[in-house]
Motif scaffolding. Structure first.
Motif, short mmCIF file in Angstrom:
data_model
loop_
_atom_site.label_atom_id
_atom_site.label_comp_id
_atom_site.label_asym_id
_atom_site.label_seq_id
_atom_site.Cartn_x
_atom_site.Cartn_y
_atom_site.Cartn_z
N SER A 45 0.51 20.92 11.45
CA SER A 45 0.81 20.30 10.16
C SER A 45 1.59 18.99 10.27
N THR A 46 2.19 18.72 11.43
CA THR A 46 2.99 17.49 11.55
C THR A 46 2.42 16.48 12.53
N ILE A 47 1.42 16.84 13.31
CA ILE A 47 0.91 15.94 14.32
C ILE A 47 0.27 14.70 13.68
N GLY A 48 -0.23 14.85 12.45
CA GLY A 48 -0.78 13.71 11.73
C GLY A 48 0.29 12.70 11.35
N ILE A 49 1.51 13.18 11.09
CA ILE A 49 2.63 12.25 10.82
C ILE A 49 2.88 11.41 12.06
N ASP A 50 2.87 12.05 13.23
CA ASP A 50 3.03 11.31 14.48
C ASP A 50 1.98 10.22 14.60
N LEU A 51 0.75 10.57 14.29
CA LEU A 51 -0.35 9.61 14.44
C LEU A 51 -0.11 8.36 13.59
N VAL A 52 0.27 8.56 12.35
CA VAL A 52 0.55 7.42 11.47
C VAL A 52 1.75 6.65 11.98
N ALA A 53 2.80 7.37 12.35
CA ALA A 53 4.04 6.71 12.78
C ALA A 53 3.83 5.81 13.98
N MET A 54 3.05 6.27 14.94
CA MET A 54 2.85 5.48 16.15
C MET A 54 2.16 4.16 15.86
N CYS A 55 1.40 4.10 14.79
CA CYS A 55 0.72 2.86 14.40
C CYS A 55 1.58 2.00 13.48
N ALA A 176 9.74 30.97 21.54
CA ALA A 176 11.08 31.58 21.63
C ALA A 176 12.13 30.55 21.23
N PRO A 177 13.34 31.01 20.88
CA PRO A 177 14.40 30.04 20.54
C PRO A 177 14.61 29.04 21.66
N ALA A 178 14.81 27.78 21.29
CA ALA A 178 15.05 26.74 22.28
C ALA A 178 16.33 27.03 23.04
N PRO A 179 16.34 26.86 24.37
CA PRO A 179 17.54 27.16 25.16
C PRO A 179 18.75 26.34 24.74
N PHE A 180 18.53 25.21 24.08
CA PHE A 180 19.62 24.31 23.69
C PHE A 180 19.86 24.29 22.19
N ALA A 181 19.07 25.06 21.42
CA ALA A 181 19.20 25.08 19.96
C ALA A 181 18.64 26.40 19.45
N ALA A 182 19.45 27.43 19.50
CA ALA A 182 18.98 28.78 19.21
C ALA A 182 18.46 28.96 17.79
N SER A 183 18.79 28.03 16.89
CA SER A 183 18.34 28.16 15.50
C SER A 183 16.88 27.73 15.30
N GLN A 184 16.27 27.13 16.34
CA GLN A 184 14.89 26.68 16.25
C GLN A 184 14.10 27.15 17.46
N ASN A 185 12.83 27.47 17.26
CA ASN A 185 11.97 27.75 18.39
C ASN A 185 11.68 26.46 19.15
N LEU A 186 11.39 26.60 20.42
CA LEU A 186 11.17 25.43 21.26
C LEU A 186 10.00 24.59 20.76
N ASP A 187 8.91 25.24 20.31
CA ASP A 187 7.76 24.46 19.84
C ASP A 187 8.11 23.61 18.63
N ALA A 188 8.96 24.11 17.75
CA ALA A 188 9.36 23.34 16.57
C ALA A 188 10.15 22.10 16.96
N VAL A 189 11.01 22.24 17.97
CA VAL A 189 11.79 21.08 18.42
C VAL A 189 10.87 20.05 19.06
N LEU A 190 9.97 20.49 19.92
CA LEU A 190 9.08 19.57 20.62
C LEU A 190 8.12 18.87 19.66
N LEU A 191 7.76 19.55 18.57
CA LEU A 191 6.80 18.99 17.62
C LEU A 191 7.46 18.26 16.45
N GLU A 192 8.78 18.10 16.49
CA GLU A 192 9.45 17.32 15.46
C GLU A 192 8.75 15.97 15.36
N PRO A 193 8.27 15.59 14.17
CA PRO A 193 7.42 14.40 14.08
C PRO A 193 8.19 13.09 14.27
#
Length: 321
Positions: A45-55, A176-193
């Motif tokens: 749901s957020t990868i499209g935001i990345d696409l626009v942002a990069m341009c 799983a929860p991110a090792p450095f931010a237990a309130s978020q899963n790792l995939d959510a942190v990595l996919l932050e747009p």
């Protein structure tokens, strides 16, 4: 937009957008192997935001207002749910950038892509009055000028081949929860747009004090800032001036990555840089802050025979979060 949907191409009238002597600026980009994280995590749901942002971030650094955007979506077999999520993200990115989504192309190519895989490309066109083109040539950056950094949301959309190797080496699970931010899963942190800086930069540009802007994308801090420097100038960055999101320190420590490689691969917490006269630094920071950015002075332009970036204590920024 001057034409309706369904034609073979989109038509846009810059004059109708209020320009009198516009230059058109075009940019194209993708999101790289960040797509593999989205696919593996089944979060699209957020990868499209990345696409626009990069341009569009590449347009605004030349002083241009994004006018319209087109996308290209390629896959082996179309999954309507995935495609709908991706396109919704693109539409949201265009909304954030204030530009029109005027068309695109969807291609099914079985045999070329693996099951579940897809690829994205984006194309954006903007306009700037001839007198507003950046970097400025009538008042270029010079030694003593200040560098204003705008905080990133995280990794944005660069360096993910290295990110994926570090994640695999660490044994961390995406769901799983991110090792450095237990309130978020790792995939959510990595996919932050990727943050879209268009509206704030256009607002700050209106004051006429910005000499140059640099989007910190592929090549990181080391390779993007020099692209807007005149001959005889380099920059010195002070890492203690900002705090990077904790994902950067985790990647550095898990991957045993030296500061220089971090700064050449990632934005390290700074997604956009403005260069202004030192006397205008405080007002420019305030303008960006009023427009919703976290902005701070992160360094200065120095005299240099080569257009290079000197890092001072980058680890302070990477490990403070």
């Amino acid at each position: 937009m001057a034409s309706g949907l369904g034609g073979f191409g989109g038509v846009f009238d810059p004059k109708a957008a209020g320009y009198t002597d516009p230059l058109l600026v075009a940019a194209t980009d993708g999101v790289g192997t960040k797509l593999k994280i989205a696919i593996d995590a089944n979060r699209h749901s957020t990868i499209g935001i990345d696409l626009v942002a990069m341009c569009v971030n590449d347009l605004v650094v030349q002083g241009a207002e994004p006018l319209f955007f087109l996308d290209y979506f390629a896959t082996a077999h179309l999954d309507n749910k995935v495609a709908a999520d991706v396109i919704a993200g693109i539409a949201e990115g265009c909304k954030q950038a204030g530009c029109s989504l005027i068309g695109g192309e969807t291609a099914e190519m079985p045999g070329l892509y693996g099951s579940g895989d897809y690829d994205l490309a984006g194309f954006a066109v903007g306009a700037v009055e001839r007198t507003g083109l950046l970097p400025r040539t009538d008042d270029p950056a010079q030694p003593g000028d200040a560098l204003i950094g705008m905080a990133s949301r995280g990794l944005h959309a660069n360096g993910f081949s290295l990110v994926r190797r570090v994640v695999e080496h660490s044994g961390a699970a995406l769901d799983a929860p991110a090792p450095f931010a237990a309130s978020q899963n790792l995939d959510a942190v990595l996919l932050e747009p990727t943050r879209i800086y268009v509206r704030s930069c256009l607002t700050a540009l209106a004051a006429g004090k910005i000499k140059a802007l640099a989007h910190i994308t592929g090549g990181g801090l080391l390779e993007n800032i020099p692209r807007v420097l005149p001959a005889g100038c380099g920059v010195e960055l002070e890492g203690a001036a900002w705090t990077a999101p904790p994902v950067f320190g985790w990647l550095q420590n898990q991957g045993n990555i030296v500061d220089e490689e971090m700064a050449r691969t990632f934005n390290c917490g700074i997604g956009m840089v403005a260069i202004v006269d030192q006397a205008d630094a405080a007002d420019t920071i305030q303008a960006f802050t009023n427009a919703g950015e976290t902005a701070m002075e992160i360094g200065k332009v120095i005299e240099s025979t080569e257009q290079t970036v000197t890092l001072q204590d980058l680890s302070s920024a990477l490990n403070a979060g």
